[in-house]
Design an enzyme around this catalytic site. Structure first.
Site, mmCIF file in Angstrom:
data_model
loop_
_atom_site.group_PDB
_atom_site.id
_atom_site.type_symbol
_atom_site.label_atom_id
_atom_site.label_comp_id
_atom_site.label_asym_id
_atom_site.label_seq_id
_atom_site.Cartn_x
_atom_site.Cartn_y
_atom_site.Cartn_z
ATOM 1 N N LEU A 173 49.080 46.919 42.928
ATOM 2 C CA LEU A 173 49.656 45.580 42.960
ATOM 3 C C LEU A 173 48.864 44.632 43.862
ATOM 4 O O LEU A 173 48.139 45.077 44.769
ATOM 5 C CB LEU A 173 51.090 45.639 43.479
ATOM 6 C CG LEU A 173 52.134 46.307 42.582
ATOM 7 C CD1 LEU A 173 53.444 46.485 43.347
ATOM 8 C CD2 LEU A 173 52.352 45.496 41.317
ATOM 9 N N SER A 174 49.020 43.353 43.634
ATOM 10 C CA SER A 174 48.459 42.344 44.528
ATOM 11 C C SER A 174 49.046 42.574 45.922
ATOM 12 O O SER A 174 50.257 42.741 46.077
ATOM 13 C CB SER A 174 48.839 40.947 44.026
ATOM 14 O OG SER A 174 48.336 39.957 44.882
ATOM 15 N N GLY A 175 48.197 42.635 46.920
ATOM 16 C CA GLY A 175 48.654 42.845 48.290
ATOM 17 C C GLY A 175 48.769 44.298 48.702
ATOM 18 O O GLY A 175 49.119 44.588 49.844
ATOM 19 N N LYS B 101 43.818 46.899 47.976
ATOM 20 C CA LYS B 101 42.631 47.305 47.201
ATOM 21 C C LYS B 101 41.349 46.740 47.796
ATOM 22 O O LYS B 101 40.391 47.475 48.036
ATOM 23 C CB LYS B 101 42.754 46.838 45.743
ATOM 24 C CG LYS B 101 43.907 47.420 44.979
ATOM 25 C CD LYS B 101 44.032 46.838 43.594
ATOM 26 C CE LYS B 101 44.245 45.347 43.563
ATOM 27 N NZ LYS B 101 45.457 44.859 44.234
ATOM 28 N N THR B 102 41.317 45.446 48.020
ATOM 29 C CA THR B 102 40.107 44.798 48.540
ATOM 30 C C THR B 102 39.807 45.268 49.952
ATOM 31 O O THR B 102 38.649 45.545 50.294
ATOM 32 C CB THR B 102 40.260 43.263 48.479
ATOM 33 O OG1 THR B 102 40.423 42.879 47.106
ATOM 34 C CG2 THR B 102 39.045 42.561 49.065
ATOM 35 N N SER C 244 44.271 45.591 37.437
ATOM 36 C CA SER C 244 44.216 46.392 36.194
ATOM 37 C C SER C 244 45.566 47.036 35.890
ATOM 38 O O SER C 244 45.714 48.246 36.004
ATOM 39 C CB SER C 244 43.085 47.421 36.241
ATOM 40 O OG SER C 244 42.938 48.052 37.476
#
Length: 178
Positions: free
Chosen positions: A13-15, A18-19, A86
């Site tokens: 999920l966003s947040g 991952k980055t 994704s």
């Protein structure tokens, strides 16, 4: 260290982180003089997949294009770190089959934790209806059924998550100690 080409695909999920984790893994790999490339979903959308929206079809096409680039790099001995939500399992599996040398990293944090971390205010805007087709709110996220690595970013430190990824790359023969 010597290396073999591999795509390390961070999904979640966003947040979820991952980055953050992929950047930390990249730093460790650069310190080891590995050939690598980072494909961050947000940056790819500004360049390679500009013009694609957030429908299921456009999201799948976005992932296929990222997968195509990752495949080219991987087969040429590069470690590719992909950080992209994704959200759909089937297209992730399609990309995994195409690439072959593929490590799926499920960056897992509960929705409420991701919302608490939301520095851009995207979840708030999605909940108010300002953003449509937002993964986890008005659009589904299909978690991996059998990821190579699972990083529980609500329960473990960044360093623990990074170590999990690096140790997996070593155990699978993608990184070899000299």
């Amino acid at each position: 260290m010597q290396q073999r080409g591999v795509t390390v695909w961070f999904t979640g999920l966003s947040g979820a982180g991952k980055t953050t984790i992929s950047k930390a893994v990249a730093e460790q790999l650069r310190d080891r003089n590995c050939k690598l490339e980072v494909l961050d979903g947000d940056i790819v959308r500004q360049n390679l997949t500009k013009g694609l929206g957030f429908s299921k079809e456009d999201r799948d096409e976005n992932i296929r294009r990222i997968g195509f680039v990752a495949h080219l790099l991987t087969r040429n001995g590069v470690i590719v770190l992909v950080s992209a939500i994704s959200p759909y399992r089937a297209v992730r599996e399609e990309v995994k089959e195409r690439i072959g040398d593929f490590v799926e990293v499920f960056v897992n944090a509960p929705l409420n934790v991701c919302e608490d971390r939301d520095v851009k205010g995207l979840y708030k805007r999605a909940r108010s209806g300002e953003i449509q087709n937002f993964t986890g709110i008005s659009d589904p996220y299909e978690p991996p059924t059998n990821p190579t690595v699972e990083c529980r970013t609500d329960l473990e430190s960044e360093a623990e998550s990074v170590d999990k990824v690096l140790n997996t790359l070593k155990s699978m023969g993608y990184l070899i100690e000299d």
